[in-house]
Design a protein around this motif. Structure first.
Motif, PDB file in Angstrom:
ATOM      1  N   LEU A 337       6.734 -18.552 -35.631  1.00  0.00           N
ATOM      2  CA  LEU A 337       7.951 -19.523 -36.073  1.00  0.00           C
ATOM      3  C   LEU A 337       7.787 -19.997 -36.940  1.00  0.00           C
ATOM      4  CD1 LEU A 337       8.640 -20.338 -31.893  1.00  0.00           C
ATOM      5  CD2 LEU A 337       9.853 -18.977 -33.637  1.00  0.00           C
ATOM      6  N   PRO A 338       8.758 -21.275 -38.138  1.00  0.00           N
ATOM      7  CA  PRO A 338       8.786 -22.494 -38.410  1.00  0.00           C
ATOM      8  C   PRO A 338       7.836 -23.487 -37.815  1.00  0.00           C
ATOM      9  CG  PRO A 338      10.692 -21.136 -38.468  1.00  0.00           C
ATOM     10  CD  PRO A 338      10.277 -20.970 -37.342  1.00  0.00           C
ATOM     11  N   ASP A 339       6.501 -23.738 -38.939  1.00  0.00           N
ATOM     12  CA  ASP A 339       6.121 -25.157 -38.527  1.00  0.00           C
ATOM     13  C   ASP A 339       7.411 -26.042 -38.077  1.00  0.00           C
ATOM     14  OD1 ASP A 339       4.035 -24.689 -39.290  1.00  0.00           O
ATOM     15  OD2 ASP A 339       3.969 -25.414 -41.111  1.00  0.00           O
ATOM     16  N   ALA A 340       8.532 -26.209 -38.087  1.00  0.00           N
ATOM     17  CA  ALA A 340       9.455 -27.329 -37.961  1.00  0.00           C
ATOM     18  C   ALA A 340      10.528 -26.816 -36.467  1.00  0.00           C
ATOM     19  CB  ALA A 340      10.768 -26.979 -39.111  1.00  0.00           C
ATOM     20  N   ALA A 341       9.976 -26.014 -35.873  1.00  0.00           N
ATOM     21  CA  ALA A 341      10.980 -25.184 -34.537  1.00  0.00           C
ATOM     22  C   ALA A 341       9.994 -26.165 -33.657  1.00  0.00           C
ATOM     23  CB  ALA A 341      10.204 -23.688 -34.631  1.00  0.00           C
ATOM     24  N   VAL A 342      10.682 -26.283 -32.437  1.00  0.00           N
ATOM     25  CA  VAL A 342      10.451 -27.208 -31.334  1.00  0.00           C
ATOM     26  C   VAL A 342       9.824 -26.394 -30.333  1.00  0.00           C
ATOM     27  CG1 VAL A 342      11.049 -28.800 -29.542  1.00  0.00           C
ATOM     28  CG2 VAL A 342      11.616 -29.433 -32.337  1.00  0.00           C
ATOM     29  N   ILE A 343       8.739 -26.405 -30.304  1.00  0.00           N
ATOM     30  CA  ILE A 343       8.059 -25.353 -29.019  1.00  0.00           C
ATOM     31  C   ILE A 343       7.874 -26.615 -26.843  1.00  0.00           C
ATOM     32  CG2 ILE A 343       7.090 -24.275 -30.361  1.00  0.00           C
ATOM     33  CD1 ILE A 343       4.249 -24.591 -30.099  1.00  0.00           C
ATOM     34  N   GLU A 344       7.514 -25.498 -26.652  1.00  0.00           N
ATOM     35  CA  GLU A 344       7.477 -26.384 -24.958  1.00  0.00           C
ATOM     36  C   GLU A 344       6.152 -25.511 -25.061  1.00  0.00           C
ATOM     37  OE1 GLU A 344      10.020 -27.765 -22.229  1.00  0.00           O
ATOM     38  OE2 GLU A 344       9.628 -26.014 -21.473  1.00  0.00           O
ATOM     39  N   ALA A 345       4.861 -26.442 -24.942  1.00  0.00           N
ATOM     40  CA  ALA A 345       3.364 -25.590 -24.712  1.00  0.00           C
ATOM     41  C   ALA A 345       2.414 -27.215 -24.151  1.00  0.00           C
ATOM     42  CB  ALA A 345       3.361 -25.529 -25.343  1.00  0.00           C
ATOM     43  N   PRO A 346       1.652 -26.967 -23.140  1.00  0.00           N
ATOM     44  CA  PRO A 346       0.467 -28.221 -23.025  1.00  0.00           C
ATOM     45  C   PRO A 346       0.164 -28.354 -24.808  1.00  0.00           C
ATOM     46  CG  PRO A 346      -0.156 -25.878 -21.948  1.00  0.00           C
ATOM     47  CD  PRO A 346       0.966 -25.498 -23.563  1.00  0.00           C
ATOM     48  N   ALA A 347       0.176 -30.046 -24.863  1.00  0.00           N
ATOM     49  CA  ALA A 347      -0.263 -30.290 -25.861  1.00  0.00           C
ATOM     50  C   ALA A 347      -1.391 -31.971 -25.115  1.00  0.00           C
ATOM     51  CB  ALA A 347       0.339 -31.094 -26.388  1.00  0.00           C
ATOM     52  N   THR A 348      -2.239 -32.616 -25.701  1.00  0.00           N
ATOM     53  CA  THR A 348      -3.341 -33.699 -25.562  1.00  0.00           C
ATOM     54  C   THR A 348      -2.583 -34.870 -25.965  1.00  0.00           C
ATOM     55  OG1 THR A 348      -5.191 -32.505 -25.891  1.00  0.00           O
ATOM     56  CG2 THR A 348      -5.124 -35.154 -26.660  1.00  0.00           C
ATOM     57  N   VAL A 349      -2.529 -35.273 -25.130  1.00  0.00           N
ATOM     58  CA  VAL A 349      -1.092 -37.070 -25.743  1.00  0.00           C
ATOM     59  C   VAL A 349      -2.124 -38.391 -25.526  1.00  0.00           C
ATOM     60  CG1 VAL A 349       0.886 -37.899 -25.000  1.00  0.00           C
ATOM     61  CG2 VAL A 349       0.767 -35.376 -24.108  1.00  0.00           C
ATOM     62  N   ASP A 350      -2.038 -39.090 -25.819  1.00  0.00           N
ATOM     63  CA  ASP A 350      -2.724 -40.301 -25.851  1.00  0.00           C
ATOM     64  C   ASP A 350      -1.733 -40.824 -26.702  1.00  0.00           C
ATOM     65  OD1 ASP A 350      -3.770 -39.447 -28.847  1.00  0.00           O
ATOM     66  OD2 ASP A 350      -5.486 -38.696 -27.705  1.00  0.00           O
ATOM     67  N   ALA A 351      -2.737 -42.287 -27.275  1.00  0.00           N
ATOM     68  CA  ALA A 351      -2.000 -43.292 -28.048  1.00  0.00           C
ATOM     69  C   ALA A 351      -1.649 -42.953 -29.673  1.00  0.00           C
ATOM     70  CB  ALA A 351      -3.224 -44.711 -28.117  1.00  0.00           C
ATOM     71  N   LYS A 352      -2.862 -41.564 -29.908  1.00  0.00           N
ATOM     72  CA  LYS A 352      -2.581 -40.957 -31.028  1.00  0.00           C
ATOM     73  C   LYS A 352      -1.590 -40.329 -31.049  1.00  0.00           C
ATOM     74  CE  LYS A 352      -8.126 -41.292 -31.520  1.00  0.00           C
ATOM     75  NZ  LYS A 352      -8.700 -40.098 -32.229  1.00  0.00           N
ATOM     76  N   GLY A 353      -0.474 -39.996 -30.206  1.00  0.00           N
ATOM     77  CA  GLY A 353       0.717 -38.780 -30.213  1.00  0.00           C
ATOM     78  C   GLY A 353       0.148 -37.554 -29.821  1.00  0.00           C
ATOM     79  N   VAL A 354       0.388 -36.540 -30.277  1.00  0.00           N
ATOM     80  CA  VAL A 354       0.670 -35.030 -29.378  1.00  0.00           C
ATOM     81  C   VAL A 354       0.512 -34.687 -30.261  1.00  0.00           C
ATOM     82  CG1 VAL A 354       2.565 -33.564 -28.389  1.00  0.00           C
ATOM     83  CG2 VAL A 354       3.148 -36.762 -28.036  1.00  0.00           C
ATOM     84  N   ARG A 355      -0.101 -33.474 -29.774  1.00  0.00           N
ATOM     85  CA  ARG A 355      -1.187 -32.058 -30.246  1.00  0.00           C
ATOM     86  C   ARG A 355      -1.145 -30.989 -29.349  1.00  0.00           C
ATOM     87  NH1 ARG A 355      -3.344 -37.125 -30.951  1.00  0.00           N
ATOM     88  NH2 ARG A 355      -5.605 -36.156 -29.082  1.00  0.00           N
ATOM     89  N   PRO A 356       0.093 -29.951 -29.913  1.00  0.00           N
ATOM     90  CA  PRO A 356       0.211 -29.039 -28.768  1.00  0.00           C
ATOM     91  C   PRO A 356      -1.246 -28.605 -28.796  1.00  0.00           C
ATOM     92  CG  PRO A 356       1.911 -28.933 -30.924  1.00  0.00           C
ATOM     93  CD  PRO A 356       1.304 -30.568 -31.009  1.00  0.00           C
ATOM     94  N   LEU A 357      -1.516 -27.737 -27.763  1.00  0.00           N
ATOM     95  CA  LEU A 357      -2.614 -26.942 -28.220  1.00  0.00           C
ATOM     96  C   LEU A 357      -2.861 -25.251 -28.198  1.00  0.00           C
ATOM     97  CD1 LEU A 357      -4.268 -28.219 -24.685  1.00  0.00           C
ATOM     98  CD2 LEU A 357      -4.928 -29.122 -26.386  1.00  0.00           C
ATOM     99  N   PRO A 358      -3.717 -25.187 -29.109  1.00  0.00           N
ATOM    100  CA  PRO A 358      -4.032 -24.259 -29.698  1.00  0.00           C
ATOM    101  C   PRO A 358      -3.596 -23.031 -28.090  1.00  0.00           C
ATOM    102  CG  PRO A 358      -5.946 -24.608 -30.126  1.00  0.00           C
ATOM    103  CD  PRO A 358      -4.976 -25.224 -29.063  1.00  0.00           C
ATOM    104  N   GLN A 359      -2.608 -21.409 -28.905  1.00  0.00           N
ATOM    105  CA  GLN A 359      -1.910 -20.749 -27.844  1.00  0.00           C
ATOM    106  C   GLN A 359      -2.385 -19.279 -28.134  1.00  0.00           C
ATOM    107  OE1 GLN A 359       0.454 -20.744 -25.095  1.00  0.00           O
ATOM    108  NE2 GLN A 359       0.124 -23.050 -25.620  1.00  0.00           N
ATOM    109  N   ARG A 360      -2.539 -18.215 -27.130  1.00  0.00           N
ATOM    110  CA  ARG A 360      -3.338 -16.766 -27.369  1.00  0.00           C
ATOM    111  C   ARG A 360      -1.125 -16.420 -28.226  1.00  0.00           C
ATOM    112  NH1 ARG A 360      -3.615 -14.276 -22.587  1.00  0.00           N
ATOM    113  NH2 ARG A 360      -2.746 -15.708 -21.255  1.00  0.00           N
ATOM    114  N   PRO A 361      -1.684 -15.070 -28.729  1.00  0.00           N
ATOM    115  CA  PRO A 361      -0.822 -15.181 -29.676  1.00  0.00           C
ATOM    116  C   PRO A 361       0.267 -14.266 -28.373  1.00  0.00           C
ATOM    117  CG  PRO A 361      -2.807 -13.962 -30.745  1.00  0.00           C
ATOM    118  CD  PRO A 361      -2.764 -15.022 -29.492  1.00  0.00           C
ATOM    119  N   LEU A 362       1.966 -13.906 -28.675  1.00  0.00           N
ATOM    120  CA  LEU A 362       3.015 -14.188 -28.034  1.00  0.00           C
ATOM    121  C   LEU A 362       3.327 -12.297 -27.522  1.00  0.00           C
ATOM    122  CD1 LEU A 362       5.768 -16.669 -27.384  1.00  0.00           C
ATOM    123  CD2 LEU A 362       3.881 -16.621 -26.393  1.00  0.00           C
TER     124      LEU A 362
END
Length: 426
Positions: A337-362
């Motif tokens: 997917l393009p970088d600008a696409a919006v996905i739904e996945a687990p992320a690390t969330v804290d006061a620094k922001g939101v960082r999606p966690l790496p995923q196994r290839p689909l």
């Protein structure tokens, strides 16, 4: 701390208020601003909200405003829960696509595009008002279609994140099956909003811990029939795929059967409208100081808990990072997917922001559908932002449940006709 809820006059708002009151140690709130143009309904909801907070000993005060600009002033986070056109527009979204043999649903297919076209311009206007008064505020989008709305916000440079209750719903149900605390269940949840699969379930050794064991095969073996009933798909499919698809995959995997079902019963909008009339009558009772049991039928289970966890992490109120499923920018997590696409996945969330966690290839079975729908969503955002019949047609033609020239043409004309009053360019 101040939270603002745009769409605060919704019958769903007491669910959020109840969560804010119960979880006040995680998220200490000083003010909850309810914002809605429907003044009479807004005051009714605000009255119940004050009683719920008082009963549970929360110090938060509730304010109301019909003006977004004044209501969001000073807010640390702004929750968006809008329904432009109300249940009547939703009813149309759920019915006119059926005339063309297509699924009628508020987030999927032509109905979902219609809702996006009505909603995105309004949400972007609200976001600009928030940015003008307090640019550091987070925008938390509950408004469907969450993926398209969140992408529109992020494309416009807003500090926005989307949130859905599908993942937390699975977490709670899996935990109940296994007889453990929800915090011991971690999901390998991946895809797009309303197009996701649970392809791994870890039972953590301790709540919110790091080590644990994979239990998805055990869940399917011991509780497969119940899980299959929850998602309304055959157990044989879940066993074959080795994953648990979200309920929304039904619209893709069993499209024609769903169309027949939808055509044979009242729309969900009609059901919700009837529920809302009953709820508003209950809310008007000055002795009511808890959310009524009937509210559970309204939908959106566990949204308040998910919202509290997300906002607490983003604002750093409990000083910790959280792993939470969110709807956010791809940025290379799913490389197809393009970088600008919006996905739904687990992320690390804290006061620094939101960082999606790496995923196994689909695997290809999932990757192809995800890429197809992500391309449709990109075209849907263009149509919602720039307007024009040609852009609406392109989005419908690109959708995997449509994809035929004559069908896309018919649906385009129906969509515009049913939403003419909401489309500035029509």
């Amino acid at each position: 701390m101040k939270l603002a809820i745009v769409g605060g006059g919704s019958t769903y708002t007491p669910e959020l208020i109840d969560g804010f009151a119960r979880l006040r140690d995680i998220l200490p709130i000083g003010e909850i601003a309810l914002i809605d143009p429907a003044e009479q309904r807004l005051e009714l909801i605000a009255g119940l909200a004050r009683r719920i907070l008082a009963r549970q000993g929360s110090p938060a005060r509730v304010t109301t405003s019909t003006s977004v600009t004044s209501g969001v002033d000073g807010a640390d986070a702004v929750l968006l829960q809008l329904r432009i056109g109300g249940q009547s527009a939703r009813h149309r979204d759920e019915t006119w696509p059926l005339e063309c043999g297509c699924v009628g649903q508020e987030t999927v297919g032509a109905g979902g595009l219609a809702k996006a076209l009505r909603t995105v311009p309004v949400v972007l206007d609200i976001a600009e008002q928030v940015r003008a008064s307090n640019p550091a505020a987070w925008l938390i989008d509950f408004t469907n279609p969450v993926g398209i709305v969140t992408r529109a916000l992020q494309d416009a440079g807003h500090r926005a994140i989307g949130l859905c209750n599908v993942a937390i719903g699975f977490q709670r149900k899996f935990a109940a099956h296994l007889g453990v605390e929800p915090e011991r269940i971690r999901l390998e949840h991946v895809g797009l909003n309303h197009l996701t699969w649970e392809r791994g379930v870890t039972l953590l050794d301790e709540p919110d811990g790091e080590s644990g064991r994979e239990v998805l095969p055990e869940l399917l073996d011991r509780f497969g029939e119940r899980v299959a009933q929850d998602v309304r798909m055959p157990l044989t499919l879940l066993e074959s795929l080795g994953v648990v698809p979200s309920y929304y995959l039904r619209y893709y995997y069993q499209h024609d059967a769903v169309v027949r079902e939808l055509g044979a019963r009242p729309s969900r909008a009609e059901e919700v409208a009837a529920l809302e009339r009953q709820l508003l009558a209950l809310y008007a009772n000055p002795s009511l100081n808890t959310k009524p049991e009937l509210l559970a039928q309204r939908g959106g289970a566990f949204y308040s808990e998910a919202a509290v966890q997300l906002i607490a992490a983003l604002l750093g109120t409990d000083g910790r990072s959280r792993t939470q499923v969110v709807t956010t920018r791809n940025d290379g997590i799913l490389p197809q997917l393009p970088d600008a696409a919006v996905i739904e996945a687990p992320a690390t969330v804290d006061a620094k922001g939101v960082r999606p966690l790496p995923q196994r290839p689909l695997p290809p079975l999932f990757a192809g559908l995800v890429a197809h729908v992500a391309s449709y969503e990109e075209l849907a955002v263009r149509a919602a932002v720039a307007g024009g019949r040609a852009r609406v047609f392109d989005a419908l033609l690109a959708h995997p449940l449509i994809g035929q020239l004559d069908l896309a043409d018919q649906l385009t004309d129906r969509l515009i006709a049913h939403n003419h009053g909401y489309l500035s360019w029509a």
